[in-house]
Every structure is written in C-alpha cells, then in structure tokens.
Write a protein that holds these residues in place. Structure first.
Motif, PDB file in Angstrom:
ATOM      1  N   THR A  12       0.812  -1.215   0.000  1.00 49.08           N
ATOM      2  CA  THR A  12       0.000   0.000   0.000  1.00 49.08           C
ATOM      3  C   THR A  12       0.843   1.263   0.000  1.00 49.08           C
ATOM      4  O   THR A  12       0.338   2.351  -0.260  1.00 49.08           O
ATOM      5  N   GLN A  13       2.132   1.126   0.305  1.00 46.93           N
ATOM      6  CA  GLN A  13       3.054   2.243   0.267  1.00 46.93           C
ATOM      7  C   GLN A  13       4.459   1.716   0.031  1.00 46.93           C
ATOM      8  O   GLN A  13       4.712   0.524   0.185  1.00 46.93           O
ATOM      9  N   THR A  14       5.346   2.603  -0.335  1.00 45.29           N
ATOM     10  CA  THR A  14       6.724   2.184  -0.599  1.00 45.29           C
ATOM     11  C   THR A  14       7.438   1.930   0.718  1.00 45.29           C
ATOM     12  O   THR A  14       7.520   2.835   1.563  1.00 45.29           O
ATOM     13  N   PRO A  15       7.940   0.729   0.936  1.00 47.03           N
ATOM     14  CA  PRO A  15       8.613   0.432   2.211  1.00 47.03           C
ATOM     15  C   PRO A  15       9.987   1.080   2.271  1.00 47.03           C
ATOM     16  O   PRO A  15      10.587   1.417   1.235  1.00 47.03           O
ATOM     17  N   ALA A  16      10.504   1.246   3.479  1.00 41.43           N
ATOM     18  CA  ALA A  16      11.850   1.791   3.648  1.00 41.43           C
ATOM     19  C   ALA A  16      12.899   0.771   3.209  1.00 41.43           C
ATOM     20  O   ALA A  16      13.903   1.116   2.560  1.00 41.43           O
ATOM     21  N   VAL A  17      12.666  -0.488   3.562  1.00 45.16           N
ATOM     22  CA  VAL A  17      13.569  -1.582   3.172  1.00 45.16           C
ATOM     23  C   VAL A  17      12.719  -2.720   2.634  1.00 45.16           C
ATOM     24  O   VAL A  17      11.826  -3.215   3.343  1.00 45.16           O
ATOM     25  N   ALA A  18      12.974  -3.127   1.420  1.00 45.59           N
ATOM     26  CA  ALA A  18      12.211  -4.207   0.795  1.00 45.59           C
ATOM     27  C   ALA A  18      13.156  -5.301   0.316  1.00 45.59           C
ATOM     28  O   ALA A  18      14.209  -5.006  -0.264  1.00 45.59           O
ATOM     29  N   VAL A  19      12.773  -6.538   0.573  1.00 44.96           N
ATOM     30  CA  VAL A  19      13.487  -7.694   0.029  1.00 44.96           C
ATOM     31  C   VAL A  19      12.468  -8.499  -0.772  1.00 44.96           C
ATOM     32  O   VAL A  19      11.515  -9.038  -0.205  1.00 44.96           O
ATOM     33  N   VAL A  20      12.666  -8.547  -2.064  1.00 42.55           N
ATOM     34  CA  VAL A  20      11.713  -9.183  -2.975  1.00 42.55           C
ATOM     35  C   VAL A  20      12.179 -10.614  -3.247  1.00 42.55           C
ATOM     36  O   VAL A  20      13.322 -10.825  -3.676  1.00 42.55           O
ATOM     37  N   ILE A  21      11.318 -11.574  -3.011  1.00 34.51           N
ATOM     38  CA  ILE A  21      11.690 -12.990  -3.103  1.00 34.51           C
ATOM     39  C   ILE A  21      11.001 -13.656  -4.289  1.00 34.51           C
ATOM     40  O   ILE A  21       9.785 -13.557  -4.446  1.00 34.51           O
ATOM     41  N   ASP A  22      11.794 -14.320  -5.106  1.00 30.24           N
ATOM     42  CA  ASP A  22      11.264 -15.232  -6.126  1.00 30.24           C
ATOM     43  C   ASP A  22      12.265 -16.363  -6.286  1.00 30.24           C
ATOM     44  O   ASP A  22      13.290 -16.217  -6.947  1.00 30.24           O
ATOM     45  N   VAL A  23      11.954 -17.485  -5.633  1.00 29.98           N
ATOM     46  CA  VAL A  23      12.860 -18.642  -5.627  1.00 29.98           C
ATOM     47  C   VAL A  23      12.774 -19.404  -6.939  1.00 29.98           C
ATOM     48  O   VAL A  23      13.794 -19.807  -7.505  1.00 29.98           O
ATOM     49  N   MET A  24      11.559 -19.614  -7.435  1.00 26.21           N
ATOM     50  CA  MET A  24      11.357 -20.443  -8.627  1.00 26.21           C
ATOM     51  C   MET A  24      10.607 -19.659  -9.711  1.00 26.21           C
ATOM     52  O   MET A  24       9.410 -19.761  -9.857  1.00 26.21           O
ATOM     53  N   ARG A  25      11.365 -18.805 -10.518  1.00 26.66           N
ATOM     54  CA  ARG A  25      12.785 -18.956 -10.677  1.00 26.66           C
ATOM     55  C   ARG A  25      13.520 -17.637 -10.892  1.00 26.66           C
ATOM     56  O   ARG A  25      14.732 -17.622 -11.089  1.00 26.66           O
ATOM     57  N   ALA A  26      12.820 -16.525 -10.850  1.00 22.08           N
ATOM     58  CA  ALA A  26      13.383 -15.264 -11.341  1.00 22.08           C
ATOM     59  C   ALA A  26      14.700 -14.870 -10.681  1.00 22.08           C
ATOM     60  O   ALA A  26      15.667 -14.515 -11.363  1.00 22.08           O
ATOM     61  N   PHE A  27      14.749 -14.931  -9.343  1.00 22.46           N
ATOM     62  CA  PHE A  27      15.949 -14.406  -8.697  1.00 22.46           C
ATOM     63  C   PHE A  27      16.994 -15.475  -8.416  1.00 22.46           C
ATOM     64  O   PHE A  27      18.120 -15.168  -8.021  1.00 22.46           O
ATOM     65  N   THR A  28      16.638 -16.738  -8.666  1.00 22.54           N
ATOM     66  CA  THR A  28      17.674 -17.764  -8.821  1.00 22.54           C
ATOM     67  C   THR A  28      18.370 -17.551 -10.159  1.00 22.54           C
ATOM     68  O   THR A  28      19.601 -17.599 -10.255  1.00 22.54           O
TER      69      THR A  28
END
Length: 230
Positions: A12-28
């Motif tokens: 709903t708003q831009t976070p101060a610190v964001a960790v975006v997770i995609d295991v299968m498969r984008a960020f692998t």
C-alpha cells in the motif's frame, strides 16, 4: 528489527527496506546471471518493453518466462543460464511474478531481490543497514507461495542470527506447489524448463553478493553488490 511478509498486490506504500523474493525462478536466474559475468539486469514491465529494449540494444540478452519465443535469447531457467557466458553483458528480464514485485518497490530507499542462492549475503547486507523494519515481498502466488515464504523467513532469521538451520526451509521449498509445477511441466515436455531447475533453486548461499534494485534514468536495474564475510 521487525519483519512483515506481503504479496505484491498488498503493498500500500513504498517500504523503507524491501526484500523481494522469487525462488522459482526469477531471482535464482538473476543470481546465476551475475555469477556468469553479467554487468546488470534491466527489469522490464512487459514482454513488449523487453523486446523494445532488445531492438534498441541488439547486444543485450532478453530473458522471459515460458517457452522460447521470437526475439528472446533465453528462457527463465537457472540451469540453462548457468551454462551461458554473460561476461560484461546486460540482461533484460521479464517474469510474471519476480520482476513485477521488484518494479513495485524500485523507489524504496533500499530494495533487494533474493533467493536461497544469495540468502546469507542478503541478510548480512540488510543487517549492516540496521533497518527498523524489513518488508519481504513474497511474489509467488500473490504472497502465498510457500517456497518464497520459506526463503523470506529464512533470510529474516539469518538477519538476527548466524546459526539458522536451513533444512526445514528447503524442505518446504522442495515440496512446494511451484516445485511440483516445474516437475509436471518437465514431464509434459514443456520447453521452458530444464531438468535441473528445481535443484538449482534449492542451492543455499552459493554466491557472496546481494542484488540491489535501483532506478537508473528510465530503467529499473538490478546489480550485484559484494558483501564481506563478517
């Protein structure tokens, strides 16, 4: 340090610190892109944008989800990317979940993309910034993908501790719906999947870098950042 876990649509708003997770498969895949020597990844908002960037920069490598298609050089398969020489190259990546999540938080003061391959480095990078709260963006299945939740929870625990047993988190990922879908697709002969993709996605802390998202002019770019061992 406080943590929250949200799907991309729940932002709903831009976070101060964001960790975006995609295991299968984008960020692998992204981790392997950098391991194979690429300079940066440009995150595209659509396949049309990815192809337009490729037309303007013929030397760039365009990667997408799904089966091979005209205009794209490779599919979103870590096992296939791991066999490529990408030294000094720029890769354009478009996926249905991971890149969407990254673009949604690209204006955050600190935004990272992660998978199990860079979990420890990501945790140490975040810990060094002493953030009060970290927002984990769980991209798969609109925030419900267990492989992404498992990775996010693992990184969260690693931020606070140097001795976290990864085995339970990997087991959740291995038996997730996403892993089953990849295996089923392979059995059906789907050409966008490599037989070793699931195993590649379940490697832990293979690379000593975090992956930082930032705006560079009109582009949203992912770059590796070396993280020193504490």
């Amino acid at each position: 340090m406080r943590y929250q876990f949200v799907g991309t649509s729940e932002l709903t708003q831009t976070p101060a610190v964001a960790v975006v997770i995609d295991v299968m498969r984008a960020f692998t895949v992204a981790a392997w892109v950098f391991a194979r020597g690429a300079e940066k990844i440009v995150l595209a908002s659509s396949e049309d944008e990815a192809l337009a960037l490729k037309r303007r920069h013929s030397e760039w490598i365009a990667v997408k989800d799904g089966a091979p298609s005209d205009g794209f050089d490779e599919v979103n398969s870590p096992a296939r990317i791991a066999a490529s020489d990408l030294t000094g190259r720029t890769v354009v990546q478009k996926t249905k979940a991971g890149t969407v999540g990254a673009l949604a938080v690209a204006d955050a003061p600190l935004a990272l993309c992660a998978s199990f391959l860079v979990a420890d480095a990501t945790a140490r990078f975040v810990r060094a910034h002493q953030a009060e709260q970290v927002t984990f963006v769980v991209t798969g299945d609109d925030g419900r993908a267990d492989e992404d939740l498992a990775c996010a929870e693992y990184i969260g625990h690693c931020i606070g501790s140097d001795s976290v047993d990864v085995a339970p988190y990997l087991q959740r990922a291995r038996y997730s719906d996403a892993a089953a879908d990849l295996t089923e697709g392979l059995h059906r002969g789907y050409k966008g999947i490599h037989v070793d993709d699931v195993d590649y996605c379940l490697e832990v802390d293979r690379f000593p870098f975090a992956m930082l998202v930032s705006r560079e002019g009109p582009l949203t770019v992912l770059r590796p950042v070396a993280v020193a061992v504490e």
